[in-house]
Design an enzyme around this catalytic site. Structure first.
Site, mmCIF file in Angstrom:
data_model
loop_
_atom_site.group_PDB
_atom_site.id
_atom_site.type_symbol
_atom_site.label_atom_id
_atom_site.label_comp_id
_atom_site.label_asym_id
_atom_site.label_seq_id
_atom_site.Cartn_x
_atom_site.Cartn_y
_atom_site.Cartn_z
ATOM 1 N N HIS A 1 34.162 46.406 34.309
ATOM 2 C CA HIS A 1 34.650 45.650 35.467
ATOM 3 C C HIS A 1 36.118 45.252 35.364
ATOM 4 O O HIS A 1 36.663 44.671 36.283
ATOM 5 C CB HIS A 1 33.812 44.389 35.690
ATOM 6 C CG HIS A 1 34.076 43.308 34.686
ATOM 7 N ND1 HIS A 1 33.568 43.341 33.417
ATOM 8 C CD2 HIS A 1 34.828 42.189 34.763
ATOM 9 C CE1 HIS A 1 33.986 42.279 32.762
ATOM 10 N NE2 HIS A 1 34.753 41.560 33.536
HETATM 11 C C1 UD1 Z 1 35.969 37.538 36.877
HETATM 12 C C2 UD1 Z 1 36.932 37.035 35.791
HETATM 13 C C3 UD1 Z 1 36.779 37.893 34.549
HETATM 14 C C4 UD1 Z 1 35.333 37.971 34.110
HETATM 15 C C5 UD1 Z 1 34.496 38.467 35.280
HETATM 16 C C6 UD1 Z 1 33.030 38.541 34.909
HETATM 17 C C7 UD1 Z 1 39.088 36.074 36.487
HETATM 18 C C8 UD1 Z 1 40.540 36.343 36.582
HETATM 19 N N1 UD1 Z 1 38.327 37.158 36.227
HETATM 20 O O1 UD1 Z 1 36.394 38.858 37.221
HETATM 21 O O2 UD1 Z 1 37.539 37.308 33.502
HETATM 22 O O3 UD1 Z 1 35.226 38.861 33.016
HETATM 23 O O4 UD1 Z 1 34.669 37.556 36.364
HETATM 24 O O5 UD1 Z 1 32.249 39.008 35.945
HETATM 25 O O6 UD1 Z 1 38.670 34.943 36.637
HETATM 26 N N2 UD1 Z 1 32.472 39.712 43.964
HETATM 27 C C9 UD1 Z 1 31.287 39.778 44.624
HETATM 28 N N3 UD1 Z 1 30.360 38.811 44.366
HETATM 29 C C10 UD1 Z 1 30.574 37.794 43.508
HETATM 30 C C11 UD1 Z 1 31.802 37.729 42.853
HETATM 31 C C12 UD1 Z 1 32.752 38.700 43.084
HETATM 32 O O7 UD1 Z 1 31.048 40.677 45.416
HETATM 33 O O8 UD1 Z 1 29.660 36.950 43.326
HETATM 34 C C13 UD1 Z 1 33.478 40.776 44.205
HETATM 35 C C14 UD1 Z 1 34.491 40.432 45.266
HETATM 36 O O9 UD1 Z 1 34.803 41.581 45.937
HETATM 37 C C15 UD1 Z 1 35.684 39.996 44.454
HETATM 38 C C16 UD1 Z 1 35.584 40.885 43.230
HETATM 39 O O10 UD1 Z 1 34.188 41.038 43.000
HETATM 40 O O11 UD1 Z 1 36.880 40.140 45.137
HETATM 41 C C17 UD1 Z 1 36.219 40.304 42.010
HETATM 42 O O12 UD1 Z 1 35.729 38.982 41.737
HETATM 43 P P1 UD1 Z 1 36.643 37.941 40.904
HETATM 44 O O13 UD1 Z 1 35.898 36.707 40.634
HETATM 45 O O14 UD1 Z 1 37.967 37.803 41.589
HETATM 46 O O15 UD1 Z 1 36.937 38.739 39.566
HETATM 47 P P2 UD1 Z 1 35.950 39.523 38.594
HETATM 48 O O16 UD1 Z 1 36.376 40.931 38.549
HETATM 49 O O17 UD1 Z 1 34.514 39.206 38.876
#
Ligand code: UD1
Length: 369
Positions: free
Chosen positions: A207
């Site tokens: 991821h």
């Molecule tokens: C976040 C953390 C990362 C951690 C990861 C674990 C930061 C900078 N990154 O990354 O350190 O390793 O979580 O999972 O804080 N999304 C969904 N559903 C959700 C959450 C996210 O669909 O419940 C999708 C959305 O499109 C979102 C993307 O995932 O834009 C990224 O989510 P985000 O929380 O920004 O970063 P992660 O890649 O999950």
């Protein structure tokens, strides 16, 4: 009695906070724990499932922040967390790990003069292109009390000028969760349900933006997976970010064409532990999984150029190989031929009692103020 706001935001936070809150609840005359969920992660599979699996009480306060750019997400957490801190007047705010919610809440506290403790402090990849590295560096500079999982973290903090008296080496709190839940997880029918009973398999998670947001690195990893999947099935619980980028980069057909790459939805804590504890090898770009595989003695191939958790390489089963196709295949072949590294011994204080040490230090530090 210490009132503590325990912050959770994203998936890797829940297994760190659950044992701490449970330990606080076992000492009700000393601690009043509240749980604040920022809502950084919000899908049932990325959040609710972990509350159930880990027996984490539902959040007392939910900030409902959701996804956004780094600036939007971090700012939204700050705006919504500040009134909570003003209203609740906690003795401590406890933040864990390195996600955007961690730095956002720590920054709110330091500006308000409210004490903040950082669990999993001092880890450094020395790669400032990783958003998590920035979150770690900044959180550690402003937190009052820094709980480290390994001695390399103490050294990193001292080298950055953090006074020794703010640093407490307590061990790895994720291992508290792992030890508590391992037997329950192993007894689940996860492998049977996925058709893996009695079969060798590899487990894959991906991821990191540097791997999945760019076509080149993702392609190199897929080439390796294609080769490895001729030896054994690879189970791949797909993170929502990765699901989105597979579609955006036009990789859906390629991914589907790898017959033994078995795509499943993100798994809860117990189902994932069921699979990781019996896998022949794990391929990952996660930080926490490098630690869990070390604790489990399962070979781990880290698909990154660096790690902020070097102890998993020094003492554990982890090899950091990056995204070079041939290097990934070579490491997987070693694991499958039985010539992968085995864990030398468990890192110090990865013993299931880290949360108790954290509570003792919170009390001791507050009493000394
Ligand atoms: C976040 C953390 C990362 C951690 C990861 C674990 C930061 C900078 N990154 O990354 O350190 O390793 O979580 O999972 O804080 N999304 C969904 N559903 C959700 C959450 C996210 O669909 O419940 C999708 C959305 O499109 C979102 C993307 O995932 O834009 C990224 O989510 P985000 O929380 O920004 O970063 P992660 O890649 O999950």
């Amino acid at each position: 009695m210490l009132k503590v706001l325990n912050v959770v935001g994203a998936r890797p936070n829940f297994m760190k906070v659950a044992p701490i809150v449970a330990a606080m609840k076992r000492r009700p005359s000393d601690f009043l724990p509240l749980i604040v969920h920022t809502g950084q992660h919000y899908d049932a599979a990325m959040s609710d499932a972990f509350f159930t699996d880990l027996n984490l009480p539902p959040p007392d306060i939910h900030l409902g922040v959701g996804s956004g750019s780094h600036a939007v997400q971090t700012a939204a957490v700050m705006e919504r967390f500040e009134p909570v801190v003003l209203n609740e007047k906690p003795d401590w705010v406890l933040v864990v790990g390195d996600v955007n919610s961690t730095i956002a809440c720590a920054l709110v506290c330091v500006k308000l003069g409210v004490k903040v403790a950082h669990v999993e402090a001092g880890l450094r990849s020395r790669d400032r292109t990783m958003p998590e590295e920035i979150n770690r560096l900044l959180t550690d500079q402003i937190a009052d009390l820094l709980f480290t999982p390994s001695h390399d973290a103490d050294e990193n903090l001292l080298a950055e000028g953090i006074p020794r008296e703010r640093i407490r080496f307590v061990g790895n709190v994720m291992i508290d969760s792992l030890q508590k839940n391992l037997n329950v997880a192993r007894a689940l029918p996860t492998r049977e349900q996925l058709g893996l009973a009695g079969t060798d398999y590899a487990l894959l998670t991906l991821h990191r933006p540097s791997n999945v947001d760019m076509r080149d690195s993702f392609d190199r990893i897929l080439d390796a997976l294609e080769a490895i999947s001729t030896r054994l099935p690879i189970v791949f619980p797909v993170h929502p970010r990765t699901k989105k980028t597979i579609a955006e980069l036009g990789l859906s057909d390629r991914v589907e064409s790898i017959k033994e790459l078995r795509i499943v939805d993100p798994l809860g804590y117990l189902d994932f532990l069921n699979l990781s504890s019996s896998a022949r090898l794990v391929l990952t770009d996660s930080g926490g999984i490098q630690e869990e595989t070390t604790a489990l003695g399962i070979p781990c191939i880290t698909l990154r150029e660096n790690t902020e958790r070097p102890i998993t390489v020094e003492m554990g089963t982890n090899v950091v190989v990056g995204t070079d196709t041939q290097k990934i295949i070579t490491a997987a072949t070693a694991a499958l031929n039985g010539s992968a590294k085995t864990a030398l011994r468990q890192p110090p204080l990865w013993d299931g009692h880290t949360s108790e040490r954290i509570l003792d230090a919170l009390e001791e530090f507050a009493a000394a103020q």
